[in-house]
Design a protein around this motif. Structure first.
Motif, short mmCIF file in Angstrom:
data_model
loop_
_atom_site.label_atom_id
_atom_site.label_comp_id
_atom_site.label_asym_id
_atom_site.label_seq_id
_atom_site.Cartn_x
_atom_site.Cartn_y
_atom_site.Cartn_z
N PHE A 1 37.56 51.05 46.68
CA PHE A 1 36.99 50.34 47.94
C PHE A 1 36.42 51.15 48.93
O PHE A 1 36.23 50.95 50.16
CB PHE A 1 38.07 49.70 48.56
CG PHE A 1 38.83 48.53 47.63
CD1 PHE A 1 38.23 48.05 46.55
CD2 PHE A 1 40.16 48.26 47.89
CE1 PHE A 1 38.78 47.08 45.74
CE2 PHE A 1 40.62 47.27 46.75
CZ PHE A 1 40.22 46.76 45.89
N ILE B 1 44.67 45.76 51.47
CA ILE B 1 44.69 46.14 50.15
C ILE B 1 43.81 47.57 49.94
O ILE B 1 42.66 47.51 50.16
CB ILE B 1 44.11 44.97 49.13
CG1 ILE B 1 44.84 43.78 49.45
CG2 ILE B 1 44.01 45.29 47.77
CD1 ILE B 1 43.88 42.84 50.32
N GLU B 2 44.50 48.72 49.38
CA GLU B 2 43.99 49.94 49.48
C GLU B 2 43.86 50.11 47.85
O GLU B 2 44.42 49.95 47.04
CB GLU B 2 44.88 50.92 49.97
CG GLU B 2 45.02 50.74 51.74
CD GLU B 2 45.66 51.81 52.09
OE1 GLU B 2 46.46 52.52 51.56
OE2 GLU B 2 45.50 52.15 53.25
N HIS B 3 42.67 50.78 47.64
CA HIS B 3 42.29 51.27 46.41
C HIS B 3 41.12 52.27 46.44
O HIS B 3 40.02 51.95 47.23
CB HIS B 3 41.94 50.23 45.22
CG HIS B 3 42.06 50.70 43.98
ND1 HIS B 3 40.91 51.46 43.38
CD2 HIS B 3 42.90 50.35 42.90
CE1 HIS B 3 41.17 51.59 42.19
NE2 HIS B 3 42.45 51.05 41.82
N PHE C 1 40.07 45.14 52.47
CA PHE C 1 39.87 46.00 51.36
C PHE C 1 39.16 47.31 51.91
O PHE C 1 38.13 47.30 52.31
CB PHE C 1 38.85 45.27 50.17
CG PHE C 1 39.65 44.01 49.66
CD1 PHE C 1 40.40 43.96 48.73
CD2 PHE C 1 39.31 42.69 50.13
CE1 PHE C 1 40.79 42.73 48.22
CE2 PHE C 1 39.44 41.59 49.91
CZ PHE C 1 40.45 41.37 49.00
N GLU D 1 38.95 40.45 43.43
CA GLU D 1 40.19 40.48 43.98
C GLU D 1 40.29 39.31 45.02
O GLU D 1 41.35 38.63 45.27
CB GLU D 1 39.79 41.62 45.01
CG GLU D 1 39.80 42.93 44.27
CD GLU D 1 41.01 43.65 43.82
OE1 GLU D 1 42.21 43.11 44.21
OE2 GLU D 1 40.84 44.33 42.90
N ARG E 1 33.06 44.38 42.38
CA ARG E 1 34.37 44.71 42.34
C ARG E 1 35.26 43.71 43.20
O ARG E 1 36.54 43.59 43.05
CB ARG E 1 34.41 46.28 42.94
CG ARG E 1 35.85 46.88 42.95
CD ARG E 1 36.56 47.07 41.93
NE ARG E 1 37.88 47.51 41.76
CZ ARG E 1 38.87 46.82 41.78
NH1 ARG E 1 38.95 45.74 41.64
NH2 ARG E 1 40.04 47.69 42.11
N LEU E 2 34.81 43.38 44.38
CA LEU E 2 35.53 42.51 45.28
C LEU E 2 35.86 41.08 44.87
O LEU E 2 37.13 40.49 45.15
CB LEU E 2 34.87 42.58 46.57
CG LEU E 2 36.01 43.23 47.77
CD1 LEU E 2 36.63 44.29 47.38
CD2 LEU E 2 34.82 43.15 48.86
N THR F 1 40.35 45.35 38.13
CA THR F 1 39.94 46.54 37.80
C THR F 1 38.35 46.86 38.04
O THR F 1 37.68 45.83 38.11
CB THR F 1 40.41 47.10 36.41
OG1 THR F 1 39.70 46.01 35.88
CG2 THR F 1 41.68 47.32 36.43
N GLU G 1 48.63 45.14 46.43
CA GLU G 1 48.02 46.22 45.63
C GLU G 1 46.72 45.21 45.00
O GLU G 1 46.67 44.37 44.94
CB GLU G 1 49.01 45.95 44.00
CG GLU G 1 50.43 46.86 44.22
CD GLU G 1 50.40 48.34 44.89
OE1 GLU G 1 49.43 49.03 43.99
OE2 GLU G 1 50.87 48.85 45.67
N ALA G 2 46.04 46.23 44.67
CA ALA G 2 44.71 45.65 44.01
C ALA G 2 45.19 45.01 42.75
O ALA G 2 45.81 45.42 42.12
CB ALA G 2 43.58 47.02 43.86
#
Lengths: 313, 248
Positions: free
Chosen positions: A67, A62-64, A39, A78, A74-75, A175, A171-172
């Motif tokens: 991160f 997994i890019e956002h 991530f 996921e 947040r993680l 949210t 995809e992430a």
């Protein structure tokens, strides 16, 4: 079918060595399918590094933008979103993994096996309790996801090979909950090797007497190319910053060569170094407990012995 | 604002724990028991927050058999306003503990739940993080500094790389690290006073907590011993030994 997911730890675009150690732990499960999830705000470099680790089947990138700084809040969702595809989810037993993995386990609705030091079979593990004074065998329930952290000091890093595995972009799935904000990270600086992963570590204790006294340690460590550590007593006395603390409540390390200088050897310190290859103790008290576990001991004034050693090396 | 501080009764940190010869557990018979030191630090911080005028009430709670009321009384003597004892004879693993604590949160509505970062018996370091997940609230673990303002906590955390600062909205789960504070000593008059403070008992069964599949602890063993080595005579001899082993 049994499949393993490892959550990668990385900083400043580089894979943390604890990730490769977690992979070594995972290899003991007897499961061929091992994915590594990266991530990151920008995952390419870390994902490529992870893809070269021997034993990895696939890297999930997994890019956002969220991160840029990884928080457990947040993680964890996921990880839960990925969990359906896996029988095992592993992270390192670093502060990153210790913060994150229980949050993910609870979302998945399972208990966690912390600090795995030995894998017996796919559901049975050994781990230290009571500051390493006992080892317990833990059996995770069959038929539900196994979530565990792998004790970095118990494993050497999986090696990099020539044929990288595939990298798959994802995809992430979640949210930002919006309630947790990263402010900053202060590091103590220091240009020596990283304490957690160094082959050689020189630690000082209360007997260093002052922050200035610690110069003897820094100088010797520099000559050796070693990282600097400290006992809790030295940290509490304010001689060095607390990220240098080695022990049960600090860092658990496994260097090839460890120098304990002016450290008496409280159990909580010994817990942090018992996987070291060779331990050298230097202390003026011949009765200090550190000598009970040291491979080599020197009894005397550290302020004479250490500079002499530095000259001889 | 209320602060809930869960505390665990554990073997005192000064006791050198021994594994029973039959491998069925560790020796706890006749061993000194205390509040888990990290929980004591969490309680101290909660009390300081209250003393600074930022909280009205500090509630300590514990899950376990009758014996853990000793630790709850100690918590009351330190300054907690009241105590809740969730009574069970069974051992409670972190996920189950988190589910119990969530029930207490629903009853009490605290703005902060402050736990120790780990218990020094099982060294799991899970309960706070699991509770934050179930509660769907922020977590700031391994705290070495906590500042409160406007419904937010700014928390400095001890992480491997140094000190990380997070800002979290309240309500939140915080867990204490070693250097957060030094807990106060309990004075005799406070022990007397603590006896009159409320301590409510709730049977675990009454809380209607979802059962969690348990990790099975099948065997205990002492750690492999590092055998002591040799005392050498001189720095020169040490350098030679290390060279012989290929370490220099």
């Amino acid at each position: 079918m049994a499949r393993v997911l490892i959550i990668a730890q990385h900083e400043d675009g580089a894979l943390n060595p604890a990730t490769a150690k977690t992979l070594s732990g995972a290899l003991g499960l007897g499961i061929d399918d091992i994915d590594i999830a990266v991530f990151a705000e920008s995952a390419a470099g870390v994902a490529q590094q992870a893809s070269r680790l021997q034993g990895a089947s696939r890297v999930l990138a997994i890019e956002h933008a969220d991160f840029a700084h990884l928080t457990a809040a947040r993680l964890a969702p996921e990880i839960k979103a990925l969990a359906g595809d896996y029988t095992h989810i592993l992270g390192p037993s670093t502060t990153f993994g210790r913060d994150l993995m229980p949050r993910a386990a609870a979302l998945i609705g399972v208990g966690q096996v912390s600090d795995v030091q030995e894998v017996i079979d796919s559901h049975t593990f050994k781990r230290p309790i009571y500051a390493g004074n006992a080892i317990v065998t833990v059996k995770a329930p069959e038929g539900q996801t196994v979530v565990a952290t792998v004790r970095s000091a118990s494993y050497s890093a999986a090696v990099e090979g020539d044929s990288p595995c595939e990298i798959e972009s994802r995809e992430a799935a979640a949210t930002d909950p919006g309630h947790t904000r990263y402010i900053n990270l202060e590091t103590g600086g220091g240009d020596g090797p990283d304490l957690q992963t160094a082959d050689r570590v020189v630690s000082g204790g209360r007997a260093m007497g002052s922050a200035e006294g610690f110069d003897v340690i820094y100088s010797f460590a520099k000559k050796l190319g070693a990282a600097v550590g400290a006992s809790r007593a030295a940290v509490d006395a304010g001689y060095v910053p607390n990220e240098l603390q080695v022990g049960q409540t600090g860092k658990i390390i496994a260097p090839e060569l460890y120098f304990a200088i002016g450290i008496s050897g409280a159990i909580q310190h010994l817990t942090g170094i018992k996987d070291a290859g060779t331990i050298v103790a230097i202390n003026k008290d011949a009765e200090a407990p550190i000598f009970e576990i040291a491979d080599f001991g020197l009894v005397g004034d550290l302020f004479e012995i250490v500079p002499e050693l530095e000259k001889l090396i | 604002m209320k602060i809930l501080v869960p505390i665990k009764r554990v073997v005192d940190y000064n006791v050198r724990v021994k594994v029973k010869s039959d491998g069925s557990g560790v020796e706890t018979e006749g061993v000194k028991m205390s509040i888990n030191p990290f929980d004591e630090i969490a309680l101290e911080e909660a009390l300081r927050i209250k003393e600074a005028g930022n909280a009205e009430e500090v509630i300590v709670c514990s899950i376990g058999n009758k014996d853990c009321q000793q630790q709850l009384r100690t918590g009351l003597a330190m300054g907690a306003d009241r105590a809740i004892h969730v009574v069970t004879d069974g051992s409670v693993q972190p996920l189950a503990a988190a589910r119990v604590l969530l029930k207490l949160i629903e009853k009490e509505g605290p703005e902060i739940v402050f736990l120790g970062k780990q218990a020094i018996d099982d060294d799991n370091s899970q309960t706070g993080q699991m509770l934050a997940a179930l509660w769907d609230r922020p977590q700031a673990t391994f705290a070495s500094k906590v500042e409160l303002s406007d419904g937010k906590a700014t928390v400095t955390r001890e992480v491997d790389a140094g000190l990380e600062t997070l800002e979290v909205d309240l309500p939140a789960v915080l867990t204490s690290d070693l250097r957060l504070n030094e807990p106060r000593f309990v004075k005799l008059p406070d022990i007397m006073k603590a006896k009159r403070k409320p301590l409510d008992e709730i049977a675990l069964d009454e809380l209607d907590v979802e059962a969690a599949a348990r990790l099975e602890l099948t065997a205990y063993e002492p750690p492999p011993k590092r055998s002591g080595g040799r005392i050498l005579e001189s720095a020169r001899e040490l350098v030679d030994e290390l060279k012989n082993k290929g370490l220099l």
